[in-house]
Design a protein around this motif. Sequence first.
Motif, short mmCIF file in Angstrom:
data_model
loop_
_atom_site.label_atom_id
_atom_site.label_comp_id
_atom_site.label_asym_id
_atom_site.label_seq_id
_atom_site.Cartn_x
_atom_site.Cartn_y
_atom_site.Cartn_z
N MET A 278 0.84 -1.20 0.00
CA MET A 278 0.00 0.00 0.00
C MET A 278 0.87 1.26 0.00
N ALA A 279 1.92 1.25 0.85
CA ALA A 279 2.82 2.40 0.92
C ALA A 279 3.54 2.57 -0.42
N LEU A 280 3.97 1.46 -0.98
CA LEU A 280 4.68 1.48 -2.26
C LEU A 280 3.78 2.00 -3.38
N SER A 281 2.50 1.63 -3.31
CA SER A 281 1.57 2.04 -4.36
C SER A 281 1.31 3.55 -4.31
N GLN A 282 1.46 4.16 -3.13
CA GLN A 282 1.30 5.61 -3.04
C GLN A 282 2.58 6.33 -3.43
N LEU A 283 3.70 5.64 -3.28
CA LEU A 283 5.00 6.24 -3.61
C LEU A 283 5.25 6.29 -5.12
N LEU A 284 4.94 5.20 -5.81
CA LEU A 284 5.38 5.04 -7.20
C LEU A 284 4.91 6.14 -8.15
N PRO A 285 3.60 6.51 -8.14
CA PRO A 285 3.16 7.52 -9.12
C PRO A 285 3.99 8.80 -9.04
N VAL A 286 4.26 9.25 -7.81
CA VAL A 286 4.92 10.53 -7.67
C VAL A 286 6.39 10.45 -8.08
N LEU A 287 6.99 9.25 -8.01
CA LEU A 287 8.35 9.07 -8.53
C LEU A 287 8.36 9.19 -10.05
N TYR A 288 7.26 8.77 -10.68
CA TYR A 288 7.13 8.87 -12.14
C TYR A 288 6.57 10.24 -12.57
N ARG A 289 6.52 11.17 -11.62
CA ARG A 289 5.97 12.51 -11.87
C ARG A 289 4.49 12.47 -12.27
N LYS A 290 3.77 11.56 -11.65
CA LYS A 290 2.35 11.42 -11.94
C LYS A 290 1.54 11.71 -10.67
N THR A 291 0.30 12.17 -10.86
CA THR A 291 -0.62 12.31 -9.73
C THR A 291 -1.92 11.58 -10.11
N TYR A 292 -2.81 11.44 -9.14
CA TYR A 292 -4.10 10.79 -9.42
C TYR A 292 -4.92 11.59 -10.43
N LEU A 293 -4.56 12.86 -10.66
CA LEU A 293 -5.27 13.64 -11.67
C LEU A 293 -4.98 13.13 -13.08
N ASP A 294 -3.85 12.46 -13.25
CA ASP A 294 -3.50 11.91 -14.57
C ASP A 294 -4.41 10.74 -14.95
N ILE A 295 -5.12 10.18 -13.97
CA ILE A 295 -6.00 9.03 -14.24
C ILE A 295 -7.07 9.42 -15.27
N GLY A 296 -7.57 10.64 -15.17
CA GLY A 296 -8.62 11.09 -16.07
C GLY A 296 -8.17 11.27 -17.51
N GLN A 297 -6.84 11.29 -17.73
CA GLN A 297 -6.31 11.49 -19.09
C GLN A 297 -5.84 10.19 -19.74
N MET A 298 -5.96 9.06 -19.04
CA MET A 298 -5.44 7.80 -19.57
C MET A 298 -6.21 7.37 -20.82
N ASP A 299 -5.49 6.97 -21.88
CA ASP A 299 -6.22 6.43 -23.03
C ASP A 299 -5.86 4.97 -23.31
N CYS A 300 -4.89 4.42 -22.53
CA CYS A 300 -4.59 2.97 -22.56
C CYS A 300 -4.17 2.47 -23.95
N ARG A 301 -3.58 3.34 -24.76
CA ARG A 301 -3.11 2.89 -26.08
C ARG A 301 -1.59 2.88 -26.08
N SER A 302 -1.04 2.05 -26.94
CA SER A 302 0.41 1.94 -27.18
C SER A 302 1.23 2.05 -25.88
N GLU A 303 0.99 1.12 -24.97
CA GLU A 303 1.75 1.12 -23.72
C GLU A 303 2.87 0.09 -23.80
N SER A 304 3.99 0.43 -23.16
CA SER A 304 5.13 -0.50 -23.16
C SER A 304 4.72 -1.76 -22.39
#
Length: 426
Positions: A278-304
């Motif tokens: 749980m702690a790790l799951s809250q840490l990871l997005p912010v290390l990737y420079r992401k926030t929960y606001l980015d969830i609304g922009q996801m289009d799930c195409r061409s992902e590695s």
Amino acid sequence: MQPGVLLLLLLMSYMGVPLLAHKLEVNHEKAIVALNSLLLESTRTVPANPSVHIALRLSEKHNLQEEQTYLRRLKTDLRSLLSRSEQGSRPFTGLVALHLLALRVSCQDLQEKRQALLYLKNKLSAERNHTIYHQVPLTNYYQYSLGVLALCVNDIRIDHSVLSGLVPHDHHQHHHHHHSVDTLAAAVLALKCMRESTVPGRDVWMYSTERRLKAQQAINKLMEKIRRRWTSNGDVGNIYSTPLALQALLATGDTKRWLKGKINLLNKSKQGAFQNPMALSQLLPVLYRKTYLDIGQMDCRSESDELRRVDLEPLEPELSSQPEFVYVSVKERNLATTYTARVPLINQMSLLKVLQAASKNDSNFNFKTEQTLWGPFLSSVNHVPGQDDARTYWRLSSGAHTSLIEGIQDYLPQPGEHILLQLSSF
């Protein structure tokens, strides 16, 4: 010194900086991907955790098949959660909100989310009504904020009375005073999402200018409180509330504090601070420079699709010749000590293992745990439960003063340490 030499030194110092920064970036990237693999590894455990799924989806590297499998498990869990809620059990505002964020971050259609969205809309109205009559929400402001955020990233228009429950009014300002850092951060993310919402498929704001202005004023107030808790080493509150606080800082454009916080958290994670999924799951997005606001922009195409599990080497247990001990005491609310035990410490035992050993050795000691997203939570000791309506809980501390911030499954007591379980009020 000759001008030429000076120029050369200047040039070298300039060239050194990007090289060094690049080297740091590469090292950071390796560390982040390792944490990412570690989180993927945790998906084998039960129960499935929507927060873990969100973090895996927000990261830059994926294992699409594992994510799909995990999503199916989450959907099954959500269905049983919603059917349990129909039998009138306690409200699951925060948990259903996380599930809805997990569905949106996987680009699921509205049909998939319908029942959960309805549940959350009803629960948020109930939270708001409770706030009007009792000055506090039905669950708490953290879950309330997550609920608003989950509806918002799913493009659902939120009733203005529910929104006004999130905006601190001056006359009940004191309720927002003693909020924890992660509660403040969750409210910032919810309000920011609402402020920037546009009507799906059209280029117009979803909310009125006045409402958006009120949200911005509330964000400014909440951010002021978060910045007040900021320490120069990059912690905000404690180490486990920092990742969400950094999301709020990032969302409001404070990249300087975010970067400092990120480096601090990476160092802490190298020291093993983020073993809990749980702690790790809250840490990871912010290390990737992401926030929960980015969830609304996801289009799930061409992902590695290149992330693999880590095969962790099993650690060889070190056998110490001398048995070492840890001491456990139980205190009542009136501070009377009702139980003390000395438990042999074998290898690296978690506090949970220590408590299990104590109850096995001694019929006078027993305890119960409840499963939460953070792992087992100590809910009852010697037949005395912590009770929400009596506002009591079992507080864990090392020695008389230091409260434990990790859970009983994550905390590793040291030889000779004295662990105190005390019934306390909140």
